[in-house]
Scaffold this motif. Sequence first.
Motif, PDB file in Angstrom:
ATOM      1  N   PRO B 260     -17.245  -6.498  37.049  1.00  0.00           N
ATOM      2  CA  PRO B 260     -18.634  -6.214  37.433  1.00  0.00           C
ATOM      3  C   PRO B 260     -19.563  -6.090  36.220  1.00  0.00           C
ATOM      4  CG  PRO B 260     -17.231  -4.292  37.764  1.00  0.00           C
ATOM      5  CD  PRO B 260     -16.329  -5.413  37.388  1.00  0.00           C
ATOM      6  N   GLU B 261     -20.853  -6.073  36.518  1.00  0.00           N
ATOM      7  CA  GLU B 261     -21.873  -6.056  35.466  1.00  0.00           C
ATOM      8  C   GLU B 261     -21.646  -4.925  34.465  1.00  0.00           C
ATOM      9  OE1 GLU B 261     -25.789  -5.976  37.120  1.00  0.00           O
ATOM     10  OE2 GLU B 261     -25.527  -7.874  38.202  1.00  0.00           O
ATOM     11  N   SER B 262     -21.371  -3.731  34.995  1.00  0.00           N
ATOM     12  CA  SER B 262     -21.259  -2.566  34.111  1.00  0.00           C
ATOM     13  C   SER B 262     -20.098  -2.724  33.133  1.00  0.00           C
ATOM     14  CB  SER B 262     -21.079  -1.293  34.943  1.00  0.00           C
ATOM     15  OG  SER B 262     -19.922  -1.419  35.763  1.00  0.00           O
ATOM     16  N   TYR B 263     -19.019  -3.357  33.616  1.00  0.00           N
ATOM     17  CA  TYR B 263     -17.849  -3.566  32.756  1.00  0.00           C
ATOM     18  C   TYR B 263     -18.166  -4.581  31.662  1.00  0.00           C
ATOM     19  CZ  TYR B 263     -13.126  -4.893  31.359  1.00  0.00           C
ATOM     20  OH  TYR B 263     -11.998  -5.172  30.633  1.00  0.00           O
ATOM     21  N   ARG B 264     -18.800  -5.672  32.059  1.00  0.00           N
ATOM     22  CA  ARG B 264     -19.150  -6.701  31.066  1.00  0.00           C
ATOM     23  C   ARG B 264     -20.129  -6.146  30.031  1.00  0.00           C
ATOM     24  NH1 ARG B 264     -18.699 -12.522  33.635  1.00  0.00           N
ATOM     25  NH2 ARG B 264     -17.542 -12.070  35.506  1.00  0.00           N
ATOM     26  N   GLN B 265     -21.040  -5.293  30.507  1.00  0.00           N
ATOM     27  CA  GLN B 265     -22.021  -4.701  29.596  1.00  0.00           C
ATOM     28  C   GLN B 265     -21.293  -3.852  28.545  1.00  0.00           C
ATOM     29  OE1 GLN B 265     -24.794  -2.045  31.534  1.00  0.00           O
ATOM     30  NE2 GLN B 265     -26.435  -2.593  30.109  1.00  0.00           N
ATOM     31  N   GLN B 266     -20.327  -3.072  29.007  1.00  0.00           N
ATOM     32  CA  GLN B 266     -19.556  -2.241  28.082  1.00  0.00           C
ATOM     33  C   GLN B 266     -18.753  -3.117  27.115  1.00  0.00           C
ATOM     34  OE1 GLN B 266     -19.744   1.068  28.023  1.00  0.00           O
ATOM     35  NE2 GLN B 266     -18.252   1.321  26.361  1.00  0.00           N
ATOM     36  N   MET B 267     -18.152  -4.166  27.643  1.00  0.00           N
ATOM     37  CA  MET B 267     -17.335  -5.052  26.809  1.00  0.00           C
ATOM     38  C   MET B 267     -18.173  -5.803  25.772  1.00  0.00           C
ATOM     39  SD  MET B 267     -14.115  -4.826  27.323  1.00  0.00           S
ATOM     40  CE  MET B 267     -14.320  -3.081  27.609  1.00  0.00           C
ATOM     41  N   ALA B 268     -19.444  -6.021  26.067  1.00  0.00           N
ATOM     42  CA  ALA B 268     -20.299  -6.700  25.090  1.00  0.00           C
ATOM     43  C   ALA B 268     -20.340  -5.893  23.795  1.00  0.00           C
ATOM     44  CB  ALA B 268     -21.697  -6.904  25.662  1.00  0.00           C
ATOM     45  N   GLY B 269     -20.425  -4.573  23.923  1.00  0.00           N
ATOM     46  CA  GLY B 269     -20.414  -3.727  22.733  1.00  0.00           C
ATOM     47  C   GLY B 269     -19.088  -3.811  21.997  1.00  0.00           C
ATOM     48  N   VAL B 270     -18.006  -3.784  22.741  1.00  0.00           N
ATOM     49  CA  VAL B 270     -16.670  -3.867  22.142  1.00  0.00           C
ATOM     50  C   VAL B 270     -16.508  -5.192  21.398  1.00  0.00           C
ATOM     51  CG1 VAL B 270     -14.203  -4.005  22.670  1.00  0.00           C
ATOM     52  CG2 VAL B 270     -15.650  -2.343  23.879  1.00  0.00           C
ATOM     53  N   PHE B 271     -16.923  -6.274  22.059  1.00  0.00           N
ATOM     54  CA  PHE B 271     -16.723  -7.585  21.438  1.00  0.00           C
ATOM     55  C   PHE B 271     -17.734  -7.874  20.338  1.00  0.00           C
ATOM     56  CE2 PHE B 271     -13.096  -9.769  23.186  1.00  0.00           C
ATOM     57  CZ  PHE B 271     -12.700  -8.839  24.136  1.00  0.00           C
ATOM     58  N   LEU B 272     -18.878  -7.183  20.342  1.00  0.00           N
ATOM     59  CA  LEU B 272     -19.784  -7.286  19.197  1.00  0.00           C
ATOM     60  C   LEU B 272     -19.084  -6.745  17.950  1.00  0.00           C
ATOM     61  CD1 LEU B 272     -22.431  -7.774  17.752  1.00  0.00           C
ATOM     62  CD2 LEU B 272     -23.269  -5.586  18.627  1.00  0.00           C
ATOM     63  N   LYS B 273     -18.422  -5.610  18.100  1.00  0.00           N
ATOM     64  CA  LYS B 273     -17.699  -5.045  16.948  1.00  0.00           C
ATOM     65  C   LYS B 273     -16.594  -5.990  16.487  1.00  0.00           C
ATOM     66  CE  LYS B 273     -18.334  -0.127  18.025  1.00  0.00           C
ATOM     67  NZ  LYS B 273     -17.617   1.144  18.323  1.00  0.00           N
ATOM     68  N   ARG B 274     -15.904  -6.587  17.446  1.00  0.00           N
ATOM     69  CA  ARG B 274     -14.820  -7.511  17.077  1.00  0.00           C
ATOM     70  C   ARG B 274     -15.373  -8.761  16.387  1.00  0.00           C
ATOM     71  NH1 ARG B 274     -10.508  -7.272  22.137  1.00  0.00           N
ATOM     72  NH2 ARG B 274     -10.376  -4.997  22.199  1.00  0.00           N
ATOM     73  N   ALA B 275     -16.533  -9.226  16.858  1.00  0.00           N
ATOM     74  CA  ALA B 275     -17.134 -10.414  16.238  1.00  0.00           C
ATOM     75  C   ALA B 275     -17.545 -10.116  14.804  1.00  0.00           C
ATOM     76  CB  ALA B 275     -18.330 -10.881  17.064  1.00  0.00           C
ATOM     77  N   ILE B 276     -18.092  -8.927  14.594  1.00  0.00           N
ATOM     78  CA  ILE B 276     -18.493  -8.553  13.220  1.00  0.00           C
ATOM     79  C   ILE B 276     -17.258  -8.454  12.326  1.00  0.00           C
ATOM     80  CG2 ILE B 276     -19.485  -6.699  11.817  1.00  0.00           C
ATOM     81  CD1 ILE B 276     -21.401  -6.175  14.252  1.00  0.00           C
ATOM     82  N   ALA B 277     -16.195  -7.861  12.856  1.00  0.00           N
ATOM     83  CA  ALA B 277     -14.954  -7.775  12.075  1.00  0.00           C
ATOM     84  C   ALA B 277     -14.419  -9.170  11.754  1.00  0.00           C
ATOM     85  CB  ALA B 277     -13.910  -6.968  12.844  1.00  0.00           C
ATOM     86  N   ALA B 278     -14.487 -10.082  12.738  1.00  0.00           N
ATOM     87  CA  ALA B 278     -14.008 -11.446  12.517  1.00  0.00           C
ATOM     88  C   ALA B 278     -14.871 -12.164  11.478  1.00  0.00           C
ATOM     89  CB  ALA B 278     -14.009 -12.223  13.832  1.00  0.00           C
ATOM     90  N   ALA B 279     -16.192 -11.947  11.541  1.00  0.00           N
ATOM     91  CA  ALA B 279     -17.098 -12.591  10.585  1.00  0.00           C
ATOM     92  C   ALA B 279     -16.806 -12.108   9.168  1.00  0.00           C
ATOM     93  CB  ALA B 279     -18.554 -12.297  10.960  1.00  0.00           C
ATOM     94  N   GLN B 280     -16.473 -10.815   9.046  1.00  0.00           N
ATOM     95  CA  GLN B 280     -16.220 -10.259   7.714  1.00  0.00           C
ATOM     96  C   GLN B 280     -14.820 -10.584   7.218  1.00  0.00           C
ATOM     97  OE1 GLN B 280     -17.403  -6.139   8.773  1.00  0.00           O
ATOM     98  NE2 GLN B 280     -18.822  -6.345   7.056  1.00  0.00           N
ATOM     99  N   GLY B 281     -13.929 -10.921   8.179  1.00  0.00           N
ATOM    100  CA  GLY B 281     -12.529 -11.203   7.818  1.00  0.00           C
ATOM    101  C   GLY B 281     -12.444 -12.451   6.997  1.00  0.00           C
TER     102      GLY B 281
END
Lengths: 155, 281
Positions: B260-281
């Motif tokens: 649902p929307e609320s779950y995807r919204q929460q996951m966007a924050g989680v995956f933003l952090k993962r994307a930043i970690a991947a970019a810096q990796g």
Amino acid sequence: MQVAITVNGVVHERDVDPRTLLVHFLREELDLTGTKIGCDTSQCGACTVQLDGKVLKSCTLLAVQADGAEVTTIEGLAENGEHHPMQTAFWENHGLQCGYCTPGMIMASAAFVRDNPGASEGEIRHYLEGNICRCTGYHNIVKAVKQVADAAAGA
Amino acid sequence: MWPNKFDYVRAGSVDEALASAAGGGKFLAGGHSLLPAMKLRLDSPEQLIDIGRIPELQGISANGGLTIGAGTTHDAIASSADVQAMCSALASACGQVGDQGVRNFGTLGGNIAHADPASDPPTVLVACGATINIQGADGKRSVGAEDFFIDLFETALDDGELITSVSLPNCSDCQCAYVKFPHPASRYAIVGVAVCLKMDGDTCAQADVAVGGATVKAVKCADAEAALAGTTLDEAALNAAAEAVKADIAEDLIGDIAYPESYRQQMAGVFLKRAIAAAQG
């Protein structure tokens, strides 16, 4: 529309309805029923063939798009009466149960190992995400592909 | 499944394709978005204009920035040394589309014209400031990626207009990445996040962030970008950005019974952090 498609080394000229999918052309025009229709939505890989050497889901291409191309299906993989090494490896490792996914699995795996000799188990598992098997749990399929990949790297 | 009947025309050039388009119908490139939709009767164009053999729509050129022909396949983009060097996030995103069979024939132009909200490349194009180059009967025009994607399966393309290429700035000095949470069966993005970070030493001078999958279209995330810019991307900044991105996408969320929307919204924050970690990796 008139098309000329080379399938397993033989040129087939046909007048096809433009909406004919390549998998229909193979199965219904040419009676090459080794290529299966599974999900019919580009996901399961049962219809996998090679078009100009590239892995293709033949349910997602019009026959007219393949006009002039060279298609290889499971029927065309053996050479001179000898199984392709991937066919032999699936046999030896029992990489199948019901067999419905097997032609697609073999066509995809043969292209993968050709391009990636020595591929790791992880790479093989990742690559096969486009081919779905509901029986085996993939373990023997991966063993079969790994056997050919190892042999290709050692050659 | 057989699609409905249609007339088929094979175009040898962009001009030929545009001339044929005067008679209506749709352009067919790889067909890996359009044909599945036609088989499901979600689309039944009366004419298909095959643009898959037009040489001028093929290939990747690198001159300061990248120009990618609309008919270039995902596989060709993912494996291009130029794209890997100048926009590694796009190479990564194209390498995560579907599976190898899909990537061998599906094209970038077809992908963005289809504008599936769960697709991967649009999110990178929006984050990295890509330009979509379009040609129609009235001439050529270019549209920024952010303005190109309008809504669910809706773009700025007018009837009869053809995407000819996609231009991207050179991101080789940036740290960029695309990370997605794939649906376990279809591998489509439940959430996809693209980041492009311009670093000045340890400080993030500028951050570009876009989210797709969770939204009706790829969305540029200004609040998350502001939360990252000027920081050292420390934990406090990442937490602030993960919170801010939820507000950025709040208006555009989509969901289904499993995610649902609320779950995807929460996951966007989680995956933003993962994307930043991947970019810096």
